[in-house]
Design a protein around this motif. Sequence first.
Motif, mmCIF file in Angstrom:
data_model
loop_
_atom_site.group_PDB
_atom_site.id
_atom_site.type_symbol
_atom_site.label_atom_id
_atom_site.label_comp_id
_atom_site.label_asym_id
_atom_site.label_seq_id
_atom_site.Cartn_x
_atom_site.Cartn_y
_atom_site.Cartn_z
ATOM 1 N N ILE A 46 -4.525 -7.952 -12.527
ATOM 2 C CA ILE A 46 -4.126 -6.538 -12.594
ATOM 3 C C ILE A 46 -4.485 -5.959 -13.959
ATOM 4 O O ILE A 46 -5.054 -4.870 -14.061
ATOM 5 C CB ILE A 46 -2.622 -6.380 -12.289
ATOM 6 N N LYS A 47 -4.171 -6.696 -15.023
ATOM 7 C CA LYS A 47 -4.482 -6.219 -16.376
ATOM 8 C C LYS A 47 -5.992 -6.095 -16.576
ATOM 9 O O LYS A 47 -6.468 -5.110 -17.156
ATOM 10 C CB LYS A 47 -3.882 -7.157 -17.425
ATOM 11 N N GLY A 53 -8.201 -5.479 -14.322
ATOM 12 C CA GLY A 53 -8.619 -4.290 -13.582
ATOM 13 C C GLY A 53 -8.303 -3.005 -14.326
ATOM 14 O O GLY A 53 -9.121 -2.069 -14.359
ATOM 15 N N GLU A 54 -7.115 -2.956 -14.950
ATOM 16 C CA GLU A 54 -6.743 -1.779 -15.740
ATOM 17 C C GLU A 54 -7.720 -1.574 -16.899
ATOM 18 O O GLU A 54 -8.186 -0.460 -17.148
ATOM 19 C CB GLU A 54 -5.321 -1.937 -16.296
ATOM 20 N N LEU A 55 -8.014 -2.679 -17.596
ATOM 21 C CA LEU A 55 -8.917 -2.585 -18.745
ATOM 22 C C LEU A 55 -10.336 -2.210 -18.314
ATOM 23 O O LEU A 55 -11.008 -1.420 -18.985
ATOM 24 C CB LEU A 55 -8.918 -3.901 -19.523
ATOM 25 N N ALA A 56 -10.783 -2.769 -17.203
ATOM 26 C CA ALA A 56 -12.123 -2.438 -16.698
ATOM 27 C C ALA A 56 -12.212 -0.967 -16.319
ATOM 28 O O ALA A 56 -13.219 -0.304 -16.598
ATOM 29 C CB ALA A 56 -12.472 -3.323 -15.501
ATOM 30 N N SER A 57 -11.150 -0.433 -15.707
ATOM 31 C CA SER A 57 -11.187 0.982 -15.325
ATOM 32 C C SER A 57 -11.106 1.900 -16.552
ATOM 33 O O SER A 57 -11.460 3.066 -16.477
ATOM 34 C CB SER A 57 -10.095 1.321 -14.317
ATOM 35 N N GLU A 58 -10.662 1.354 -17.694
ATOM 36 C CA GLU A 58 -10.698 2.107 -18.947
ATOM 37 C C GLU A 58 -12.069 2.014 -19.616
ATOM 38 O O GLU A 58 -12.269 2.566 -20.696
ATOM 39 C CB GLU A 58 -9.643 1.556 -19.920
ATOM 40 N N GLY A 59 -12.990 1.268 -18.990
ATOM 41 C CA GLY A 59 -14.335 1.146 -19.539
ATOM 42 C C GLY A 59 -14.543 -0.035 -20.467
ATOM 43 O O GLY A 59 -15.583 -0.139 -21.113
ATOM 44 N N LEU A 101 -11.659 -10.415 -21.940
ATOM 45 C CA LEU A 101 -11.298 -11.840 -21.984
ATOM 46 C C LEU A 101 -10.318 -12.196 -23.105
ATOM 47 O O LEU A 101 -9.364 -12.938 -22.854
ATOM 48 C CB LEU A 101 -12.551 -12.710 -22.042
ATOM 49 N N PRO A 102 -10.476 -11.694 -24.325
ATOM 50 C CA PRO A 102 -9.481 -12.018 -25.358
ATOM 51 C C PRO A 102 -8.076 -11.498 -25.029
ATOM 52 O O PRO A 102 -7.079 -12.136 -25.365
ATOM 53 C CB PRO A 102 -10.026 -11.350 -26.625
ATOM 54 N N VAL A 103 -8.006 -10.351 -24.367
ATOM 55 C CA VAL A 103 -6.704 -9.810 -23.967
ATOM 56 C C VAL A 103 -6.068 -10.749 -22.938
ATOM 57 O O VAL A 103 -4.873 -11.066 -23.021
ATOM 58 C CB VAL A 103 -6.841 -8.381 -23.393
ATOM 59 N N ILE A 152 7.395 -14.095 -15.701
ATOM 60 C CA ILE A 152 7.597 -13.035 -16.667
ATOM 61 C C ILE A 152 6.407 -13.066 -17.623
ATOM 62 O O ILE A 152 6.009 -14.138 -18.089
ATOM 63 C CB ILE A 152 8.957 -13.157 -17.391
ATOM 64 N N GLN A 153 5.809 -11.912 -17.802
ATOM 65 C CA GLN A 153 4.628 -11.790 -18.673
ATOM 66 C C GLN A 153 4.990 -10.836 -19.803
ATOM 67 O O GLN A 153 5.332 -9.677 -19.565
ATOM 68 C CB GLN A 153 3.463 -11.223 -17.870
ATOM 69 N N PHE A 154 4.955 -11.340 -21.025
ATOM 70 C CA PHE A 154 5.326 -10.538 -22.178
ATOM 71 C C PHE A 154 4.138 -9.743 -22.677
ATOM 72 O O PHE A 154 3.030 -10.237 -22.739
ATOM 73 C CB PHE A 154 5.898 -11.443 -23.276
ATOM 74 N N LEU A 155 4.383 -8.519 -23.032
ATOM 75 C CA LEU A 155 3.338 -7.599 -23.446
ATOM 76 C C LEU A 155 3.292 -7.411 -24.953
ATOM 77 O O LEU A 155 2.369 -6.812 -25.474
ATOM 78 C CB LEU A 155 3.529 -6.244 -22.752
ATOM 79 N N ASP A 156 4.283 -7.898 -25.669
ATOM 80 C CA ASP A 156 4.324 -7.795 -27.134
ATOM 81 C C ASP A 156 3.966 -9.128 -27.772
ATOM 82 O O ASP A 156 4.185 -10.165 -27.255
ATOM 83 C CB ASP A 156 5.721 -7.397 -27.615
#
Length: 178
Positions: free
Chosen positions: A23-24, A26-32, A39-41, A174-178
């Motif tokens: 999902i992440k 896909g979000e990043l790809a749609s942001e260009g 990959l690092p993200v 649970i996936q932490f974003l910070d």
Amino acid sequence: DVDGKIYTYDSNLLCMGTGLLVIKAGELASEGKSVDEILPVLDELKEKAFVIFSVDTLEYLQKGGRIGKITALAGTMLNIKPLIGFSEDGQLISVAKVRGRKAVQPKLIELLQIKQVENKRYNIAIANGGAPKEMAELAKKIRDEFPEAKHFWEGEMDATLSTYIGSGVLGACIQFLD
């Protein structure tokens, strides 16, 4: 990839954790964002994901060679329900054990709470394999305990995974974003 290239990525996580990464991505790809930027993200997020699930029977873990016959027999006789997670290299590990099916949901929630204490932003996913009513109960409890989740997803585990761990599976990530 816009050039039609296919990339493989080992998340070292179960389908729930991998799904959150997809999902992440896909979000990043749609942001260009490019593959080299995505990959690092994903690498960072996979280190911040905690997946745990419980099996209803030890039979499939024994048949798959994950535990021995004596362990499976003793665990079955004592009504032991293991909660399983992943080591850093993607191997299955025992995170906790409870006695009886009713103790699974409180322990899942407790383990997620322990991980969540220091983190402010997070996503949550839950899934089941042949336990939709229990997952509905778990979903309500987790939503109550983790109201600050940025996203909350529910799903079902597929038949491929069920051949390895059986039916009656409950899991959470649970996936932490910070």
